[in-house]
Design an enzyme around this catalytic site. Structure first.
Site, PDB file in Angstrom:
ATOM      1  N   HIS A  78       0.845  -1.202   0.000  1.00  0.00           N
ATOM      2  CA  HIS A  78       0.000   0.000   0.000  1.00  0.00           C
ATOM      3  C   HIS A  78       0.879   1.250   0.000  1.00  0.00           C
ATOM      4  CE1 HIS A  78      -4.129  -1.638   1.545  1.00  0.00           C
ATOM      5  NE2 HIS A  78      -3.604  -2.406   0.612  1.00  0.00           N
ATOM      6  N   TYR A 207      -9.296   5.538   7.402  1.00  0.00           N
ATOM      7  CA  TYR A 207      -9.420   5.972   8.804  1.00  0.00           C
ATOM      8  C   TYR A 207     -10.498   7.055   8.851  1.00  0.00           C
ATOM      9  CZ  TYR A 207      -4.895   3.764   9.921  1.00  0.00           C
ATOM     10  OH  TYR A 207      -3.860   2.864  10.131  1.00  0.00           O
ATOM     11  N   PRO A 299      -3.706   1.229  18.695  1.00  0.00           N
ATOM     12  CA  PRO A 299      -3.427   0.689  17.357  1.00  0.00           C
ATOM     13  C   PRO A 299      -3.675   1.667  16.208  1.00  0.00           C
ATOM     14  CG  PRO A 299      -5.359  -0.354  18.320  1.00  0.00           C
ATOM     15  CD  PRO A 299      -4.768   0.498  19.379  1.00  0.00           C
ATOM     16  N   LYS A 303       1.434   0.813  14.965  1.00  0.00           N
ATOM     17  CA  LYS A 303       2.832   0.816  15.424  1.00  0.00           C
ATOM     18  C   LYS A 303       3.188  -0.330  16.359  1.00  0.00           C
ATOM     19  CE  LYS A 303       4.059   3.929  12.916  1.00  0.00           C
ATOM     20  NZ  LYS A 303       4.392   3.143  11.742  1.00  0.00           N
ATOM     21  N   TYR A 391       4.171   6.956   9.432  1.00  0.00           N
ATOM     22  CA  TYR A 391       3.303   5.799   9.161  1.00  0.00           C
ATOM     23  C   TYR A 391       4.077   4.670   8.478  1.00  0.00           C
ATOM     24  CZ  TYR A 391      -1.064   3.308   8.235  1.00  0.00           C
ATOM     25  OH  TYR A 391      -2.065   2.359   8.217  1.00  0.00           O
TER      26      TYR A 391
HETATM   27  P1  FAS Z   1       2.327 -10.499  22.453  1.00  0.00           P
HETATM   28  O1  FAS Z   1       1.377 -10.099  23.540  1.00  0.00           O
HETATM   29  O2  FAS Z   1       1.827 -10.626  21.063  1.00  0.00           O
HETATM   30  O3  FAS Z   1       2.987 -11.931  22.820  1.00  0.00           O
HETATM   31  C1  FAS Z   1       3.371 -12.215  24.154  1.00  0.00           C
HETATM   32  C2  FAS Z   1       3.376 -13.729  24.303  1.00  0.00           C
HETATM   33  O4  FAS Z   1       3.844 -14.035  25.625  1.00  0.00           O
HETATM   34  C3  FAS Z   1       1.984 -14.324  24.162  1.00  0.00           C
HETATM   35  O5  FAS Z   1       2.004 -15.393  23.250  1.00  0.00           O
HETATM   36  C4  FAS Z   1       1.642 -14.778  25.576  1.00  0.00           C
HETATM   37  O6  FAS Z   1       0.849 -15.950  25.593  1.00  0.00           O
HETATM   38  C5  FAS Z   1       3.022 -15.046  26.161  1.00  0.00           C
HETATM   39  N1  FAS Z   1       3.061 -14.911  27.638  1.00  0.00           N
HETATM   40  C6  FAS Z   1       2.471 -13.964  28.394  1.00  0.00           C
HETATM   41  N2  FAS Z   1       2.735 -14.176  29.698  1.00  0.00           N
HETATM   42  C7  FAS Z   1       3.517 -15.300  29.762  1.00  0.00           C
HETATM   43  C8  FAS Z   1       4.107 -16.031  30.821  1.00  0.00           C
HETATM   44  N3  FAS Z   1       3.934 -15.649  32.098  1.00  0.00           N
HETATM   45  N4  FAS Z   1       4.839 -17.139  30.531  1.00  0.00           N
HETATM   46  C9  FAS Z   1       5.016 -17.525  29.228  1.00  0.00           C
HETATM   47  N5  FAS Z   1       4.471 -16.870  28.171  1.00  0.00           N
HETATM   48  C10 FAS Z   1       3.735 -15.777  28.450  1.00  0.00           C
HETATM   49  N6  FAS Z   1      -0.705  -3.617  16.863  1.00  0.00           N
HETATM   50  C11 FAS Z   1      -0.774  -3.050  15.639  1.00  0.00           C
HETATM   51  O7  FAS Z   1       0.246  -2.635  15.101  1.00  0.00           O
HETATM   52  N7  FAS Z   1      -2.002  -2.959  14.996  1.00  0.00           N
HETATM   53  C12 FAS Z   1      -3.153  -3.444  15.566  1.00  0.00           C
HETATM   54  O8  FAS Z   1      -4.229  -3.360  14.986  1.00  0.00           O
HETATM   55  C13 FAS Z   1      -3.119  -4.045  16.843  1.00  0.00           C
HETATM   56  N8  FAS Z   1      -4.241  -4.560  17.431  1.00  0.00           N
HETATM   57  C14 FAS Z   1      -4.154  -5.120  18.681  1.00  0.00           C
HETATM   58  C15 FAS Z   1      -5.289  -5.640  19.332  1.00  0.00           C
HETATM   59  C16 FAS Z   1      -5.195  -6.210  20.614  1.00  0.00           C
HETATM   60  C17 FAS Z   1      -6.436  -6.761  21.299  1.00  0.00           C
HETATM   61  C18 FAS Z   1      -3.951  -6.240  21.265  1.00  0.00           C
HETATM   62  C19 FAS Z   1      -3.841  -6.810  22.684  1.00  0.00           C
HETATM   63  C20 FAS Z   1      -2.827  -5.731  20.637  1.00  0.00           C
HETATM   64  C21 FAS Z   1      -2.916  -5.174  19.344  1.00  0.00           C
HETATM   65  N9  FAS Z   1      -1.803  -4.667  18.676  1.00  0.00           N
HETATM   66  C22 FAS Z   1      -1.848  -4.101  17.453  1.00  0.00           C
HETATM   67  C23 FAS Z   1      -0.523  -4.712  19.279  1.00  0.00           C
HETATM   68  C24 FAS Z   1       0.030  -6.103  19.043  1.00  0.00           C
HETATM   69  O9  FAS Z   1       0.068  -6.374  17.676  1.00  0.00           O
HETATM   70  C25 FAS Z   1       1.364  -6.142  19.717  1.00  0.00           C
HETATM   71  O10 FAS Z   1       2.146  -4.995  19.412  1.00  0.00           O
HETATM   72  C26 FAS Z   1       2.125  -7.388  19.384  1.00  0.00           C
HETATM   73  O11 FAS Z   1       1.324  -8.490  19.699  1.00  0.00           O
HETATM   74  C27 FAS Z   1       3.426  -7.365  20.195  1.00  0.00           C
HETATM   75  O12 FAS Z   1       3.966  -8.611  20.152  1.00  0.00           O
HETATM   76  P2  FAS Z   1       4.682  -9.232  21.436  1.00  0.00           P
HETATM   77  O13 FAS Z   1       5.568  -8.187  22.036  1.00  0.00           O
HETATM   78  O14 FAS Z   1       5.253 -10.510  20.968  1.00  0.00           O
HETATM   79  O15 FAS Z   1       3.537  -9.471  22.525  1.00  0.00           O
HETATM   80  C1  PHB Z   2      -5.592  -3.865  11.156  1.00  0.00           C
HETATM   81  O1  PHB Z   2      -5.686  -4.201   9.958  1.00  0.00           O
HETATM   82  O2  PHB Z   2      -5.881  -4.638  12.095  1.00  0.00           O
HETATM   83  C2  PHB Z   2      -5.121  -2.462  11.492  1.00  0.00           C
HETATM   84  C3  PHB Z   2      -4.606  -1.678  10.491  1.00  0.00           C
HETATM   85  C4  PHB Z   2      -4.175  -0.385  10.786  1.00  0.00           C
HETATM   86  C5  PHB Z   2      -4.299   0.086  12.086  1.00  0.00           C
HETATM   87  C6  PHB Z   2      -4.825  -0.720  13.099  1.00  0.00           C
HETATM   88  C7  PHB Z   2      -5.253  -2.000  12.790  1.00  0.00           C
HETATM   89  O3  PHB Z   2      -3.885   1.355  12.383  1.00  0.00           O
END
Ligand code: FAS
Ligand code: PHB
Length: 396
Positions: A78, A207, A299, A303, A391
């Site tokens: 994109h 957006y 989100p 980032k 971005y």
């Molecule tokens: P993660 O949370 O992905 O992974 C951590 C891992 O550690 C998990 O698998 C968990 O099970 C494990 N863990 C936790 N505690 C533990 C323990 N005590 N022992 C062993 N393992 C354990 N980012 C975007 O850029 N765009 C988005 O749209 C977006 N939407 C999101 C929506 C939600 C609901 C959430 C919560 C986050 C969102 N994010 C988004 C952010 C997300 O993408 C994070 O930045 C990304 O998952 C970060 O990855 P990790 O640092 O690996 O953490």
């Molecule tokens: C998504 O596709 O989940 C998404 C994309 C852009 C954003 C947040 C979420 O800023």
């Protein structure tokens, strides 16, 4: 994947999300031994629907560890995003204003799956179902990690612990309160997200700033869409039928997008709270935090996953210098270096969130400021350049 019980390694990584898996494979590429402990099952980790947009720096890291092939084929390149407000859409030409850069639309679930596959193919140990993980002696030079697997307690001696266990993980929680500073802003709303096998409403992401609230039309492919609407904090997803969600989304879209919206059964539906959060420093003795374990961004700026990738890039560089080049100062460089980029991602995510969401408590003045921000952004090359370079991703 199954791993013989290990009692010694160089790095114990806690968490097999994108941060832990990417770090594990970067370390493997540098000949540094690491064991990943993950409390959930692989399917559970893959079932979490999260990020959708990758910066080129993140894609480059996937390529570096051999996990970028599918993204290169299936990822959608994109060169722009659209901002909708006042009933009209305005395209921000990301490529033009960033010197030819772009983002790749490719879901975090697929990133995680690709990283899991390369790790398993390389025979690197990931222990799933690791319960009650506990960190020991990380303030010294001989840290240990204990965990319970199938009811039996195990312990791994190591040189370094990488806390990649997300916002609710055990790593940051194990740091004495006196040694850590946290900074947080909780936003007064959440995001209600739906994943559905319906075609995207447009070629690029939209957006939306609307009097009824923010909305985002994103995608995972040309046949699978990801939609979000701003919702009240504490909203119960059970109160939202698919029809209610799509009606609310349609009301916030411009006429062209509303007309193009195809609805279908939700494959996933969830409410996510929005917060900005940073823990400082990101290093405590031989414990290093990376990704959501150290910081959370709303989100809106896409980032979260991408700044986790830059953390891992910096942590790998420090560990490579430490283990392979006996660089005594290398470990000290990680936290200050990572935090510089973390705070720029926090700022941009806050800015995008502040500009696009409804903040009733901001009153008429706050509303007019939002409108002025959007008008300036869509009428100024300088403003569009600033948004575009953030971005697509600031340099690592
Ligand atoms: P993660 O949370 O992905 O992974 C951590 C891992 O550690 C998990 O698998 C968990 O099970 C494990 N863990 C936790 N505690 C533990 C323990 N005590 N022992 C062993 N393992 C354990 N980012 C975007 O850029 N765009 C988005 O749209 C977006 N939407 C999101 C929506 C939600 C609901 C959430 C919560 C986050 C969102 N994010 C988004 C952010 C997300 O993408 C994070 O930045 C990304 O998952 C970060 O990855 P990790 O640092 O690996 O953490
Ligand atoms: C998504 O596709 O989940 C998404 C994309 C852009 C954003 C947040 C979420 O800023």
């Amino acid at each position: 994947m199954g791993a013989a019980v290990r009692t010694r390694t160089q790095v114990v990584i806690i968490g097999a999300g994108p941060s832990g898996l990417l770090l594990g494979q970067l370390l493997h590429g540098s000949g540094i031994d690491a064991v990943i402990l993950e409390r959930q099952t692989p399917d559970y980790v893959l079932g979490r629907i999260r990020a959708g947009v990758l910066e080129q720096g993140t894609v480059d890291l996937l390529d570096k560890v051999g996990a970028g092939d599918r993204c290169a084929i299936e990822g959608l390149v994109h060169g722009g995003v659209e901002l909708a407000f006042g009933g009209a859409r305005h395209r921000i030409d990301l490529s033009r204003f960033s010197g030819g850069k772009h983002v790749t639309v490719y879901g975090q679930t697929e990133v995680t799956r690709d990283l899991m596959n390369v790790r398993a193919a390389a025979g690197c140990p990931t222990i799933y179902g690791a319960a009650d993980v506990q960190l020991h002696d990380f303030d010294g030079e001989s840290p240990r990690v204990s965990y319970v697997l199938n009811g039996q307690t195990h312990e791994i001696a190591c040189d370094v612990i990488a806390g990649c266990d997300g916002f609710h993980g055990i790593s940051r929680a194990s740091v004495p309160a006196s040694a850590i500073t946290t900074v947080e802003r909780i936003y007064p709303f959440g995001w209600l997200g739906v994943l559905a096998d319906v075609p995207p409403v447009s070629e690029e992401l939209i957006y939306v700033n609307h009097p009824l609230g923010f909305a985002l039309c994103s995608m995972r492919s040309r046949s699978r869409s990801r939609f979000y609407i701003q919702c009240e904090l504490g909203e119960d997803v059970a109160d939202w039928s698919d029809d209610r969600f799509f009606d609310a989304l349609r009301q916030r879209l411009d006429p062209e997008a509303a007309e193009a919206l195809v609805t279908g059964p939700s494959l996933e539906k969830s409410v996510a709270p929005l917060r900005s959060f940073v823990a400082e420093p990101m290093r405590f003795g031989r414990l290093f935090l990376a990704g959501d374990a150290a910081h959370i961004v709303p989100p809106t700026g896409a980032k979260g996953l991408n700044v986790a990738a830059s953390d891992v890039h910096y942590l790998h560089a420090s560990l490579d210098a430490h283990f392979n080049h006996h660089d005594a100062a290398a470990l000290d460089l990680y936290s200050p270096r990572a935090l510089l980029r973390v705070w720029k991602a926090v700022r941009f995510s806050w800015w995008m969130t502040s500009m696009l969401h409804r903040f009733p408590e901001n009153g008429a003045f706050g509303q007019r400021i939002q409108e002025a921000e959007l008008s300036y952004l869509t009428g100024s090359d300088a403003a569009a350049t600033s948004m575009a370079e953030n971005y697509v991703g600031l340099p690592f």
